[in-house]
Design a protein around this motif. Structure first.
Motif, mmCIF file in Angstrom:
data_model
loop_
_atom_site.group_PDB
_atom_site.id
_atom_site.type_symbol
_atom_site.label_atom_id
_atom_site.label_comp_id
_atom_site.label_asym_id
_atom_site.label_seq_id
_atom_site.Cartn_x
_atom_site.Cartn_y
_atom_site.Cartn_z
ATOM 1 N N ARG A 181 1.266 -0.777 -0.159
ATOM 2 C CA ARG A 181 0.063 0.102 0.055
ATOM 3 C C ARG A 181 1.037 1.447 -0.349
ATOM 4 N NH1 ARG A 181 -4.867 -1.835 4.214
ATOM 5 N NH2 ARG A 181 -6.239 -1.937 2.805
ATOM 6 N N VAL A 182 1.708 1.431 0.998
ATOM 7 C CA VAL A 182 2.877 2.711 0.832
ATOM 8 C C VAL A 182 3.446 2.252 -0.389
ATOM 9 C CG1 VAL A 182 5.034 3.352 1.757
ATOM 10 C CG2 VAL A 182 3.467 2.184 3.632
ATOM 11 N N ILE A 183 3.787 1.609 -0.674
ATOM 12 C CA ILE A 183 4.397 1.545 -2.093
ATOM 13 C C ILE A 183 3.787 2.437 -3.589
ATOM 14 C CG2 ILE A 183 5.173 0.554 -4.285
ATOM 15 C CD1 ILE A 183 6.706 -1.931 -2.803
ATOM 16 N N LEU A 184 2.301 1.092 -3.266
ATOM 17 C CA LEU A 184 1.386 2.293 -4.655
ATOM 18 C C LEU A 184 0.601 3.599 -4.609
ATOM 19 C CD1 LEU A 184 -0.174 -1.032 -5.175
ATOM 20 C CD2 LEU A 184 0.588 -0.183 -6.569
ATOM 21 N N SER A 185 0.875 4.421 -2.690
ATOM 22 C CA SER A 185 0.503 5.302 -2.063
ATOM 23 C C SER A 185 1.095 6.240 -2.830
ATOM 24 C CB SER A 185 -0.291 5.848 -1.414
ATOM 25 O OG SER A 185 -1.380 4.289 -0.810
ATOM 26 N N SER A 186 2.670 6.470 -2.501
ATOM 27 C CA SER A 186 3.405 6.975 -2.806
ATOM 28 C C SER A 186 3.711 7.703 -4.450
ATOM 29 C CB SER A 186 4.886 6.201 -2.126
ATOM 30 O OG SER A 186 4.918 6.523 -0.355
ATOM 31 N N PHE A 187 3.862 6.084 -5.159
ATOM 32 C CA PHE A 187 3.766 6.599 -6.202
ATOM 33 C C PHE A 187 2.393 6.863 -7.586
ATOM 34 C CE2 PHE A 187 6.067 1.609 -6.787
ATOM 35 C CZ PHE A 187 7.356 1.841 -6.486
ATOM 36 N N ILE A 188 2.075 7.007 -7.271
ATOM 37 C CA ILE A 188 0.451 7.846 -7.551
ATOM 38 C C ILE A 188 0.763 9.504 -6.616
ATOM 39 C CG2 ILE A 188 -1.730 8.172 -7.000
ATOM 40 C CD1 ILE A 188 -2.143 4.875 -5.960
ATOM 41 N N GLY A 189 0.816 9.084 -5.196
ATOM 42 C CA GLY A 189 1.349 11.097 -5.069
ATOM 43 C C GLY A 189 2.580 11.915 -5.904
ATOM 44 N N GLY A 190 3.308 10.938 -6.381
ATOM 45 C CA GLY A 190 4.885 10.763 -6.906
ATOM 46 C C GLY A 190 5.002 11.536 -7.918
ATOM 47 N N LEU A 191 3.872 10.429 -8.858
ATOM 48 C CA LEU A 191 3.405 10.356 -10.235
ATOM 49 C C LEU A 191 2.784 11.921 -10.981
ATOM 50 C CD1 LEU A 191 3.185 7.403 -11.682
ATOM 51 C CD2 LEU A 191 5.226 8.291 -12.658
ATOM 52 N N ILE A 192 1.821 12.262 -10.192
ATOM 53 C CA ILE A 192 0.704 12.866 -10.411
ATOM 54 C C ILE A 192 1.706 14.770 -9.927
ATOM 55 C CG2 ILE A 192 -1.005 15.039 -9.077
ATOM 56 C CD1 ILE A 192 -2.450 12.163 -8.201
ATOM 57 N N SER A 193 2.480 14.613 -9.220
ATOM 58 C CA SER A 193 3.729 15.809 -8.626
ATOM 59 C C SER A 193 4.397 15.628 -10.239
ATOM 60 C CB SER A 193 3.900 15.436 -8.049
ATOM 61 O OG SER A 193 3.273 15.563 -6.930
ATOM 62 N N ILE A 194 4.766 14.620 -10.706
ATOM 63 C CA ILE A 194 5.637 14.661 -11.662
ATOM 64 C C ILE A 194 5.512 15.131 -13.141
ATOM 65 C CG2 ILE A 194 7.131 13.061 -12.876
ATOM 66 C CD1 ILE A 194 8.160 11.596 -10.742
ATOM 67 N N MET A 195 3.842 14.298 -13.306
ATOM 68 C CA MET A 195 3.522 15.035 -14.205
ATOM 69 C C MET A 195 2.583 16.652 -14.177
ATOM 70 S SD MET A 195 -0.042 13.130 -15.693
ATOM 71 C CE MET A 195 -1.765 13.835 -14.453
ATOM 72 N N VAL A 196 2.053 16.802 -13.340
ATOM 73 C CA VAL A 196 2.331 18.675 -13.195
ATOM 74 C C VAL A 196 3.415 19.172 -13.517
ATOM 75 C CG1 VAL A 196 1.160 20.104 -11.629
ATOM 76 C CG2 VAL A 196 -0.045 18.213 -11.165
#
Length: 420
Positions: free
Chosen positions: A65-80
């Motif tokens: 869960r931590v891995i997946l949640s971190s990936f989602i938040g990090g990728l949204i920041s990178i995409m923005v």
């Protein structure tokens, strides 16, 4: 059936230039792959891998869960961040160079694919995270799917690094001009190859059946495959009167047909024409002349005052005019050595006048740029033996010298120009 397929293909061909096209397709693929992995997890792929390769499977629920949640938040920041940079690039290109460059920059395939990778990875991680749910008193951990999310995240980071490299190039005007010049050069070289060893003959179309423009808009392209099929099926020649890249007003003549055709066939011909405000060099090489001219004009404007950029733009125009001067004054389509379709285009005389008239007005005060323009015009004369085109070039040289004389007060500078 084939006609419908061609029309659908043309619509998809133009959709690919939209910034959301490839991201949508790739993100849908990411979501579908997530469902495929859910199906594989239900079949016990993670349990199977635990027995043979336990080091590749993540068994801890909280870790997953931590891995997946971190990936989602990090990728949204990178995409923005990434596409804030794209907006900055578009804004800079519009204000410093030319607003007409924006369609070409927006349709950059590499940036679209990078955005698609981000979105596909985000959707994949979200669906896999939702898949972690209790079964009885235990949670089912999709260990192998979580491992794949790590792989996708590494790919996304690689795409981000490549994006930074790409955007640092895209923002340079030399790179933009090279892309414009290369695309137009390839298009012109292809047209010259088609004209090689072909003798142009076409019937007088003054008494042919005329068909008018239905709505005022810019004529950007026409599907030659559709026109050729209509011409062959009906044993009829076609003459496209309107010129690519020009504004066609309602009730102007758009095309002519050698004989009367039924209403269904005429409607098919109309559908072959593409009217749009967006300009792509792949559709019309003349757009490159327009863009390079506008870059040079913007560079020589008082607010920018960048003769170096104007000089580069003139170099690329020089290369394109060397090819255009060798081209015939019409485009045409052959079938078994018989010309069946004639397309009117902007003549060499009109094209060089439109380019030079603007450049003369903005650059006549700069001795170095005027000298470069004179050398460019003089060199063009080496690529044709057509007396009419040679006379056109001589006229442009005379007009340039007249304008330069009115703006350059130093006789020494003007004498240097006259020597050329």
């Amino acid at each position: 059936m084939k006609d419908k397929f061609l029309q659908i293909f043309r619509k998809i061909y133009h959709l690919k230039d939209k910034i959301a096209f490839f991201p949508t397709i790739i993100s849908i693929a990411g979501a579908l792959f997530a469902y495929l992995m859910m199906f594989a997890e239900n079949k016990g792929i993670s349990k199977y891998l635990v027995d043979f390769l336990p080091g590749l499977v993540i068994n801890n629920i909280e870790t997953a869960r931590v891995i997946l949640s971190s990936f989602i938040g990090g990728l949204i920041s990178i995409m923005v961040f990434s596409f804030s940079m794209v907006m900055i690039l578009l804004n800079q290109a519009s204000s410093n160079f030319s607003p007409r460059l924006l369609p070409g920059l927006i349709s950059n395939r590499k940036h679209q694919i990078i955005l698609g990778i981000y979105l596909a990875t985000i959707l994949y991680c979200i669906f896999i995270l939702v898949f972690i749910e209790p079964t009885g008193s235990k949670y089912q951990v999709p260990g192998f799917s979580v491992l794949l999310s790590i792989v996708f995240m590494v790919c996304s980071l690689g795409a981000f690094i490549y994006f930074i490299h790409s955007i640092s190039q895209e923002i340079q005007i030399e790179f933009i001009m090279n892309r414009i010049g290369t695309k137009a050069k390839k298009k012109l070289e292809k047209l010259l190859e088609l004209e090689e060893n072909e003798e142009f003959e076409f019937s007088d179309s003054s008494n042919w059946k005329s068909f008018k423009v239905k709505e005022t808009n810019y004529f950007q392209d026409v599907s030659l495959n559709i026109l050729k099929k209509v011409a062959l099926d009906n044993d009829c020649k076609l003459h496209v009167i309107s010129k690519k890249g020009s504004l066609c007003f309602k009730d102007e003549i758009l095309f002519k047909t050698e004989k009367d055709l039924d209403e269904k066939t005429i409607e098919k011909i109309y559908k072959a024409f593409d009217f749009s405000n967006e300009e792509f060099i792949e559709d019309n090489y003349l757009i490159a002349f327009k863009h390079l001219k506008e870059i040079a004009l913007k560079a020589m404007s008082p607010g920018i005052n960048d003769p170096g950029t104007a000089s580069y733009a003139i170099d690329y125009l020089h290369e394109l005019f060397k090819l255009r001067i060798q081209k015939q004054e019409n485009d045409f389509i052959f079938h078994e050595n018989n010309c069946i379709i004639l397309l009117d285009i902007i003549t060499f005389k009109d094209l060089i006048y439109k380019v030079m008239a603007s450049l003369r007005n903005y650059t006549k005060h700069d001795v170095i740029i005027v000298k470069k323009l004179l050398q460019f015009l003089k060199d063009l004369k080496n690529y044709t033996s057509d007396k009419e085109k040679l006379q056109i070039i001589d006229t442009e040289i005379e007009n340039l010298l007249k304008d330069a004389k009115s703006s350059i007060s130093n006789n020494y500078d003007y004498d240097k120009l006259s020597e050329i």
